[in-house]
Design an enzyme around this catalytic site. Structure first.
Site, short mmCIF file in Angstrom:
data_model
loop_
_atom_site.label_atom_id
_atom_site.label_comp_id
_atom_site.label_asym_id
_atom_site.label_seq_id
_atom_site.Cartn_x
_atom_site.Cartn_y
_atom_site.Cartn_z
N GLU A 191 9.49 9.25 3.47
CA GLU A 191 11.27 9.34 3.05
C GLU A 191 10.42 10.34 1.82
OE1 GLU A 191 11.59 4.86 2.30
OE2 GLU A 191 10.44 4.52 0.72
N ARG A 283 6.58 -13.99 1.44
CA ARG A 283 5.75 -14.86 1.01
C ARG A 283 5.96 -15.08 -0.91
NH1 ARG A 283 3.36 -11.00 -2.02
NH2 ARG A 283 2.81 -8.90 -1.00
#
Length: 679
Positions: A191, A283
């Site tokens: 990207e 998480r």
């Protein structure tokens, strides 16, 4: 109700979860590898279960063994921490299938966000802004610079910045190989690389009843090699409209995958203020303490509460003040930031004003006034613990909270400057200098900060301060070797009587002094000895009196060298009000065994040989700087290159082989100079 929790992790995060469990009245279970048998998290747990072996693949990444350990120990729930199996949907499902409570998001949500490419597709469909992907096979100069990223995992592994099209193919191969080694998945995507962008993330917390909290922002832009170094909350200098947009996008991401528990949505903010979704971490993040300090929350306690099925209040508490976290790593800036191993003899930080503690997981919180500047230290090590090569190099996280950002930065910098860290080398100096840099103080961090400033931030300090510390070390050694009665408590009225000078070398400083009838005379006109003992030396330097606290550890030489950790032997630690020094005490005579043959390629750190360069074999010609092999140490890959151009006459390394610091990996015989070649 949860009554016992197994933490499927180690080190700092295991200790962090155990603290909250103790406060909640929940029993704790640790798992440990053979390398961690005496680790702090094992000592702090109520029960511990051995995972045979040392390598992560044989221990902390063995979900089947961890589930068995939880059942054997009678745990009712599993907390994954961060790293290892924390974002493994199969492990989460195995925990649930075993009848245990999973203190984390649903496996389906983990799976949805496991691949960055699939996560971006989901977020794009939900209207979250994205950077347009680039096909590496058809990339042109107009697409540069590019950022290559591993589709799985995180922590900067498998990540490369490509600025020249000619390098793209090789960097793709390297990124893919590193990703496959680290995560078992070699998928890499490309990207646009946003120059001077900011890494801004939003902490979210969701329950099973549709409530999703967006707990402000964190700025994690100060990164070296894509590894976060300093984080803060809230992200400074962002306009209200952007903050609202980030919070709304983070909540949308959570709702898209029916998220529950704690998670983080990461964004890249361009210099023009445009946000782009990077990834969602399913998480607890390493940097979660800054959010806890600003909101006055315990995120681990909230994770437990949500896992028990309790609803969240409709709205989170209001944030107040500013928090900054610095990651203290065991690494050597002078050796290309190689991870360091050895005994951590002492780690102490001023947690409250005029109170110094030996750190074993200190987290002062309750009972402090709301506006009192406070410090927090999260660590997985205690005094005397050994830092090994098997896991990451994080020693501790030091966090400062204050009513204002300026106060938090100043308090954290001062605490790190005054901290006593005796053991392997660390990045402490980088942290202190970063926290006082004008760009950081001005509230303008960006991901290119260290690329621009690293050389200046790690340059040797100007002035004579280190030399004066070496003087103190030499004098303290002299005091330790003499009978206490032979050195008066106060020294003055010098008479320069004839005597042979004593010479000692610490680091790059040779110190010379004479023992006279009235005391010790340093051969430096600017330094006068005021008083000295084995632990404290008081010097007058250019008319200013300064104290030098000196520490040496007799077991360091015998212990660390016996374990192959030669880089950490014979060090003396000198702490002052203005800085600390880790000085190598040189022996009077050179050890003949310490010499190596020219062209020897030695292991720069203890670790595991991951791979050898494709097609490379003994007898091949190599050029200076050409990669020979890759070592993995403390969860990072390190390239080992040819020191010179020549012939590879020996290759002792092999994939999977464990090597100690200084082990002979290969030998390159230098090409003869043109005038030496036969005509």
């Amino acid at each position: 109700m949860i009554t016992s929790v197994l933490v499927a992790n180690r080190g700092e995060i295991a200790c962090r979860v155990f603290r909250t469990c103790r406060e909640l009245g929940i029993a704790t279970v640790a798992v440990f590898s053979d390398a961690d048998a005496d680790a702090l998290h094992v000592r702090q747990a109520d029960t511990a279960v051995r995972l045979p072996g040392a390598a992560p693949a044989d221990t902390y990444l063995r979900g089947d063994l961890i589930v068995k350990a939880a059942l054997a120990a009678g745990a009712g729930a599993v907390h994954p921490g961060y790293g290892f199996l924390s974002e493994n949907a199969e492990f989460a499902q195995a925990v649930l299938d075993a009848g245990l409570v999973w203190i984390g998001p649903p496996p389906a949500a983990i799976e949805a966000m496991a691949s960055k490419t699939r996560a971006k597709e989901l977020m794009g469909a939900a209207g979250v802004p994205l950077l347009a992907p680039v096909d590496p096979g058809s990339a042109t100069e107009a697409d540069l610079p590019l950022l290559l990223k591993a589709a799985a995992g995180g922590g900067g592994r498998g990540m490369r910045v490509v600025r020249q099209l000619s390098y793209l193919k090789a960097e793709l191969a390297a990124a893919s190989a590193e990703a496959a080694s680290a995560f078992g998945d070699g998928e890499v995507f490309a990207e646009p690389y946003v120059e001077h962008g900011r890494h801004v993330e939003v902490q979210i917390l969701a329950d099973a009843y549709g409530t999703v909290w967006a707990l402000g922002t964190r700025d994690c832009s100060l990164q070296r090699r894509h590894q976060k170094v300093i984080e803060e909350s809230p992200a400074p200098g962002l306009p209200a409209e952007l903050l609202t947009g980030l919070a709304e996008a983070a909540v949308a991401a959570a709702r898209t995958v029916e998220y529950r528990g704690a998670g983080t949505v990461e964004f890249l903010v361009s210099p023009q203020g445009s946000p782009y979704f990077l990834e969602m971490n399913t998480r607890l993040q390493v940097e979660h303490p800054v959010t806890e300090e600003v909101f006055g929350l315990d995120l681990v306690a909230l994770q437990v509460s949500v896992a028990e099925g309790a609803p969240l209040p409709p709205e989170p508490p209001e944030p107040y003040g500013h928090a900054v976290e610095a990651r203290l790593y065991a690494e050597d800036p002078s050796r290309d930031w190689a991870p360091q191993t050895g005994v951590l003899h002492k780690l102490s930080v001023e947690v409250e004003v005029e109170v110094e503690v030996e750190v074993e997981g200190v987290r002062p919180r309750s009972g402090t006034p709301q506006d009192a500047v406070r410090l927090r230290i999260d660590t997985g090590y205690g005094p005397g613990d050994r830092i090994g090569p098997h896991y990451d190099a994080l020693l501790a996280k030091v966090v400062a909270w204050a009513p204002t950002r300026a106060e938090a930065l100043r308090r954290l910098g001062h605490a790190l400057l005054r901290a006593r860290i005796h053991g392997p080398g660390t990045n402490r100096e980088l942290l202190v200098r970063s926290l006082t840099h004008p760009d950081v103080l001005g509230g303008h961090p960006d991901t290119g900060f260290y690329e621009r400033h690293l050389d200046a931030l790690t340059a040797p300090a100007a002035g004579e301060d280190e030399r004066h510390a070496a003087v103190a070390a030499a004098l303290a050694d002299s005091a330790a070797r003499r009978e206490a009665a032979t050195v008066p408590a106060r020294l003055g009225g010098w008479r320069n009587l004839a005597s042979q000078p004593h010479r000692k070398t610490y680091g790059e400083h040779e110190i010379s002094y004479r023992v006279t009838r009235d005391g010790i005379l340093v051969e430096d006109d600017a330094v006068r000895v005021v008083s000295l003992s084995e632990r404290l030396v008081r010097l007058e330097v250019d008319g200013v009196t300064r104290d030098f606290h000196v520490s040496a550890y007799g077991d360091e030489v015998n212990g660390d060298k016996a374990n192959g950790d030669k880089a950490n032997g014979d060090h003396v630690y000198v702490d002052t009000a203005h800085g600390s020094y880790r000085l190598l005490a040189h022996p009077r005579f050179t050890d003949p065994s310490a010499t190596t043959a020219p062209g020897s390629l030695l292991a720069p750190m203890p670790g595991t040989v991951v791979r050898i360069a494709d097609g490379l074999a003994e007898g091949d010609h190599v050029t200076a700087g050409q990669p020979i092999l890759w070592l993995e140490a403390m969860k990072m890959e390190h390239r080992v290159a040819a020191p010179t151009s020549g012939t590879l006459t020996a290759l002792h390394a092999a994939p999977g082989r464990q090597v100690e610091l200084g082990a002979l990996l290969a030998v390159v015989v230098t090409d003869p100079a043109p005038e030496d070649q036969p005509s």
